[in-house]
Design a protein around this motif. Sequence first.
Motif, mmCIF file in Angstrom:
data_model
loop_
_atom_site.group_PDB
_atom_site.id
_atom_site.type_symbol
_atom_site.label_atom_id
_atom_site.label_comp_id
_atom_site.label_asym_id
_atom_site.label_seq_id
_atom_site.Cartn_x
_atom_site.Cartn_y
_atom_site.Cartn_z
ATOM 1 N N LYS A 8 31.705 -92.808 93.102
ATOM 2 C CA LYS A 8 30.755 -92.620 91.802
ATOM 3 C C LYS A 8 29.655 -93.573 91.721
ATOM 4 C CE LYS A 8 28.680 -90.286 88.463
ATOM 5 N NZ LYS A 8 28.815 -89.139 87.201
ATOM 6 N N HIS B 2 17.991 -87.334 97.668
ATOM 7 C CA HIS B 2 18.468 -87.873 96.093
ATOM 8 C C HIS B 2 17.026 -89.382 95.373
ATOM 9 C CE1 HIS B 2 20.156 -91.209 99.004
ATOM 10 N NE2 HIS B 2 18.782 -91.664 98.351
ATOM 11 N N LYS C 18 21.720 -84.588 88.544
ATOM 12 C CA LYS C 18 22.232 -84.922 89.802
ATOM 13 C C LYS C 18 21.462 -85.298 91.034
ATOM 14 C CE LYS C 18 25.368 -81.382 88.075
ATOM 15 N NZ LYS C 18 26.445 -80.105 87.983
ATOM 16 N N ARG C 19 20.267 -85.579 90.739
ATOM 17 C CA ARG C 19 19.789 -85.735 91.796
ATOM 18 C C ARG C 19 19.663 -87.424 91.815
ATOM 19 N NH1 ARG C 19 14.295 -82.623 93.098
ATOM 20 N NH2 ARG C 19 15.105 -80.380 92.688
ATOM 21 N N LYS D 42 24.127 -88.839 89.921
ATOM 22 C CA LYS D 42 24.674 -88.860 91.602
ATOM 23 C C LYS D 42 25.419 -89.874 91.297
ATOM 24 C CE LYS D 42 23.727 -87.242 95.648
ATOM 25 N NZ LYS D 42 22.084 -86.789 97.046
#
Length: 733
Positions: free
Chosen positions: A27, A66, A528-529, A563
Amino acid sequence: MITSIKLMDVASYSPTSPVTINTDNKKVNLFYGLNGSGKSTLGNFLQSSADPIYQKCEVLPANEDHEILVYNQKFVQQNFYEIPQQKGIFTLSEVNKEAEEAIENADQAIRKIIEFQNQIQIKVDGKKKEITNETTALKDTVWKAKSKHDRTELEFCLDKFKTKDKFLQKIEGSSSPCDSTFKELKKEAKELNEQNGTPRESIQTISFIGNYVEKEQIFVARIVGSKDSYLAELVEKLGNSDWVQFGMQFIKDNGPCPFCQQELQTDFSTSISQLFDTTYQSKQEEILNLKNVYESSISSLELNLNSGAFVAEYIADNSELSTAKALLLTCLKDNLNLISDKYNKPSEIITLLDTTEHIEHLNNIILKVQSEVVAFNDKIKNKKIHLTNITQKFWSLLNSEYAALIQATTEKIINLNQDVENLNVDYKNKNAEKREQENIIIENSKKITNIDLSIKNINEQLKELGLQGFQLDKVTDDSQHYKIIRQGKAEEDVYNSLSEGEKTLISFLYFLESCTGATDQESTVILKRRIIVIDDPISSLSHNYVYDIATLIHHKVLLADFKQVFILTHNLFFFHELLMLNAPSNRPTPYKLHRVTKSDYSLVKDLQRNEIQNDYQTYWQIIKDCMENHNYINMLPNAMRNILEHYFTFIHKKEALKKALEELGKSSSEFKPLFRYINRESHSDSININDFEGIDVDKYIEKFKQVFEKTGYDEHYYQMMGLDKPVAPIEVA
């Protein structure tokens, strides 16, 4: 999540050798590299990957859903220099349970849709891989045909089709019928190329002038002696006329009988002569003449058949013609033998063979060969055209050979493409469902969002950082924009009146707020995108703020539900702070470390935590690297400058350094530019750009060492360079 990034042919990256950055599905990705090493190019590419200058660069996976937010100079320019006020950043403020639940449910629905689309994409990728495999297998199979015809008479047909793609395309486009074979085409091509443009001699039909002899009646007539001799009746009764005639040459005057050796009557010779009179002799002479004519005709024919075009290789190798010629000559010679027998035995009846059919058969073959000669000469005359025809037939034969396989593969690919199309329709249909859920988020976000919380957050953060005298405020009460104001002043362009450090801090706080909010009420915010990229947020800040910025990033970015995160810096202390805050040694490593370096071109390599040095050690390492590899020459002056500034500031001997540099500059005029460059304190001063191309590395390092010797700190130089200090020779009195 981004799994890999490829950089090539942009900025300081090689135009031919790609640099691939693998994230190992981490990450957090931290990048360390000196200024000018190529870090910012990575951030710029992620921010504007569609720009044509990045056409040889790549992000994988390419179709990931994303949103990338990048903090760099471009962000600052677009948000603070090009607009009079900043766009409002909308964040959650009021508590509205129903709206929050609707947003959460819509977010969950979107995640399921995305997962479903990901599964569709996996299937699409699988189908596309099958298509690729089918196409590759077909190309490989068809390509094998090329090796069969390489280095053969038909090799010229393969010109311009020396790749698998072009080879297959040519075969697929050559569907004309062809009644030739590869063997025939090879022979034809060989003849055209071996003759080197020389036409063949024509061949004429033959004639046999002695053919009439075979039809003469004299050969079927019995030729016997005259009946006027008293011996005629006896000879005829005995049937040995030819024997008697043969024996006449042995009769001598007054001699005995040549057969029985008895005394002959005085008129015996006369009677024998009467028996074989002039008529008999003329008949015999006629046979002899016919024999001579026939024999002469055979000789003429043989001479004809063994000269001129008949002895050429293309005729001699014709088995059909050779057989017919041999049969004719055999028949003629058999007839000649029969004629000789008739001459020797005129009373016998002979039947000569009729050679007419043999001659006609041979002439038919000759006419056939002659047509081939004419055709060949035409090819020689128009060689290029005929070679083109051979090429067309060659590809037509290959098309026939692989037509079934091509058809079967084409049908498979059509079916697979149809599957892909159907899956893409399903994917697009899900986009409509996703938009519906996004609209739900937008509508419910309007109920619970405004920019007031963003203003409050940024102002509080400014106070925590100790920055006073300016703050953020709305442009108007109902506006969704805010501006920077100074307390008690109506100054419009406050931002440009700030110091570089203040500008950096406020722009970075604005960016951090943007990461968790939206710049308009119609935007959908799903953390989260989002992929966050931060490029050197402390480039113009003092060391006092390094810890604060690292802490802000830790709490607002690294602990948030983003993300993926990419952070790039040239400051090793800041790099260490991020590691200490986010990756204590007793926890699993949640990040990936990378080092960006530059010699001829920029390179990005994996970095282990135990390989990290502090800034001061890094500059000394550059000096040592330059001694071994002169490709780092452009970094040498800056490394020297940083070492001397850090060390002599630390030991409070800046005046001693200045004095040493001035004295060395006077004694070594060629190094004055270097010493003046080192003696400048402000690294951000734009006039510090210097051209040190073509410098002698060894001499520069020697002068660098003399600075330490001049100031009395040569021990430190040898220690940091990992060298033993030379021992001074002992003077002998």
